[in-house]
Design an enzyme around this catalytic site. Structure first.
Site, PDB file in Angstrom:
ATOM      1  N   LYS A  77      30.077  47.061  44.633  1.00 50.70           N
ATOM      2  CA  LYS A  77      31.142  47.154  45.556  1.00 50.70           C
ATOM      3  C   LYS A  77      30.669  46.330  46.680  1.00 50.70           C
ATOM      4  CE  LYS A  77      35.029  49.078  47.335  1.00 50.70           C
ATOM      5  NZ  LYS A  77      35.170  47.912  48.403  1.00 50.70           N
ATOM      6  N   MET A 127      41.964  48.923  50.951  1.00 44.78           N
ATOM      7  CA  MET A 127      40.819  50.020  51.043  1.00 44.78           C
ATOM      8  C   MET A 127      40.055  49.839  52.076  1.00 44.78           C
ATOM      9  SD  MET A 127      41.326  50.970  48.005  1.00 44.78           S
ATOM     10  CE  MET A 127      39.798  52.066  47.456  1.00 44.78           C
ATOM     11  N   CYS A 160      38.153  39.219  52.783  1.00 44.45           N
ATOM     12  CA  CYS A 160      38.424  40.577  53.117  1.00 44.45           C
ATOM     13  C   CYS A 160      39.659  40.742  53.770  1.00 44.45           C
ATOM     14  CB  CYS A 160      37.418  41.497  53.833  1.00 44.45           C
ATOM     15  SG  CYS A 160      35.913  41.719  52.688  1.00 44.45           S
ATOM     16  N   VAL A 214      40.201  34.562  42.443  1.00 50.21           N
ATOM     17  CA  VAL A 214      40.330  34.679  43.796  1.00 50.21           C
ATOM     18  C   VAL A 214      40.673  36.171  44.150  1.00 50.21           C
ATOM     19  CG1 VAL A 214      41.833  32.917  44.195  1.00 50.21           C
ATOM     20  CG2 VAL A 214      42.830  34.874  43.438  1.00 50.21           C
ATOM     21  N   ASN A 215      40.140  36.473  45.247  1.00 55.16           N
ATOM     22  CA  ASN A 215      40.643  37.872  45.709  1.00 55.16           C
ATOM     23  C   ASN A 215      41.949  38.274  45.784  1.00 55.16           C
ATOM     24  OD1 ASN A 215      40.031  40.592  47.098  1.00 55.16           O
ATOM     25  ND2 ASN A 215      38.550  39.940  48.398  1.00 55.16           N
ATOM     26  N   GLY A 239      46.651  41.908  39.781  1.00 52.18           N
ATOM     27  CA  GLY A 239      47.284  42.211  38.514  1.00 52.18           C
ATOM     28  C   GLY A 239      48.254  40.791  38.098  1.00 52.18           C
TER      29      GLY A 239
END
Length: 311
Positions: A45, A71, A131, A193-194, A220
């Site tokens: 993580k 998150m 992020c 990618v993020n 997804g």
């Protein structure tokens, strides 16, 4: 014999597949589950200097074509993951893993990286520049000046195998500008990618997650075309010694095949791993091997980056 083995830098992996940071990686127990699966390695993580509870729940939601999440970087703190990886370095020295990390400020980023540099850790390090889910915090990788300044400072002292996790870019000129910056540095890899930041999913008349009034990162099937474009754009632009990890929209062996065809040397699975569990690694490996056998490929290097164009 068809092999899905691969490598990043000088590190060898028995399988091209691994988890994406954020899934099956919060605790040692989850990471052990991935380590004992068919995956070739794992990434922790994304760790901040101190542990974080993250955003209020519900902050992750499965949707028909993927997921949405905000998150807020929940994690156990750098020491938790670093200590675990150092233990594995002693007990499983033949294996290599990825330590993902991020600072909530440039100073914190340097503090974290200097701590890793001074440690005995010899594996791969992923600096997360993408992020999108911390309220009030921009994505570093969308600010090219900040990105270049940060990496310039980092490589004045950091000597270990470092890569960066990137958000998706959407403009050709941004691929050009980002690659020009990354090619200046001794990066080992980029991860593309993020999640696509700030999507919105609605059920009946209500948002699906609580933080940021429902805005969150998409993962997804929604993001596979964007992920493939980023993998291939950077494969075309980065110097050969900077390898690419492909992440986004991997549900099947065919999806992974396309990531590798676009230039990926490793393939991460996030949303579908969350939905299906670690058994997915055995399934997608078998599916990828079947495609390779059908096409006469013995290794992923036989087709990596060899995407065909139309005349």
């Amino acid at each position: 014999m068809v092999s899905t083995a691969s490598h990043i830098g000088d590190f060898q992996f028995k399988n091209v597949f691994m988890n994406a940071a954020g899934v099956y990686c919060m605790t040692r127990e989850e990471l052990e589950t991935v380590r004992q699966s068919a995956a070739g390695t794992f990434v922790t993580k994304t760790a901040t200097l101190e542990s974080r509870a993250g955003n209020p729940e519900p902050r992750y939601h499965d949707v028909p074509l993927g997921s949405i999440n905000s998150m807020g970087l929940p994690n156990q703190g750098l020491d938790y993951y670093l200590d675990y990886l150092l233990e594995l370095q002693d007990t499983a020295p033949e294996d290599t893993f990825f330590l993902s990390l991020v600072g909530l400020s440039p100073d914190e980023t340097h503090t974290i990286l200097k701590k890793v540099e001074a440690s005995a850790y010899q594996g791969l390090i992923e600096l997360n520049l993408s992020c999108p889910n911390v309220p009030g915090k921009p994505q570093i990788a969308y600010d090219f000046e900040t990105t270049e300044n940060l990496l310039t400072e980092v490589f004045t002292y950091f000597t270990k195998s470092l890569g960066v996790k990137l958000p998706p870019y959407f403009d050709i000129v941004h691929f050009d500008q980002a690659a020009t910056i990354f090619n200046k540095f001794p990066l080992t890899f980029v991860n593309c990618v993020n999640s696509i930041g700030n999507g919105l999913y609605i059920e009946d008349e209500t948002v699906a997650i609580k933080p940021k009034q429902g805005f969150g990162g998409l993962g997804g099937q929604y993001i596979k075309p964007t992920a493939l474009a980023n993998v291939h754009a950077f494969y075309q632009r980065l110097k050969p010694e900077i390898q690419i990890i492909g992440t986004g929209g991997v549900l099947t062996g065919r999806d992974a095949f396309e990531h590798i065809l676009c230039g990926a040397s490793m393939v991460q699975i996030g949303t579908q791993l969350q939905k299906e569990g670690v058994g997915i690694f055995e399934r997608v490996t078998a599916e990828l091997k079947a495609i390779m056998a059908e096409k006469g490929y013995d290794s992923i290097e036989d087709f990596r980056g060899k995407l065909h164009y139309m005349d």
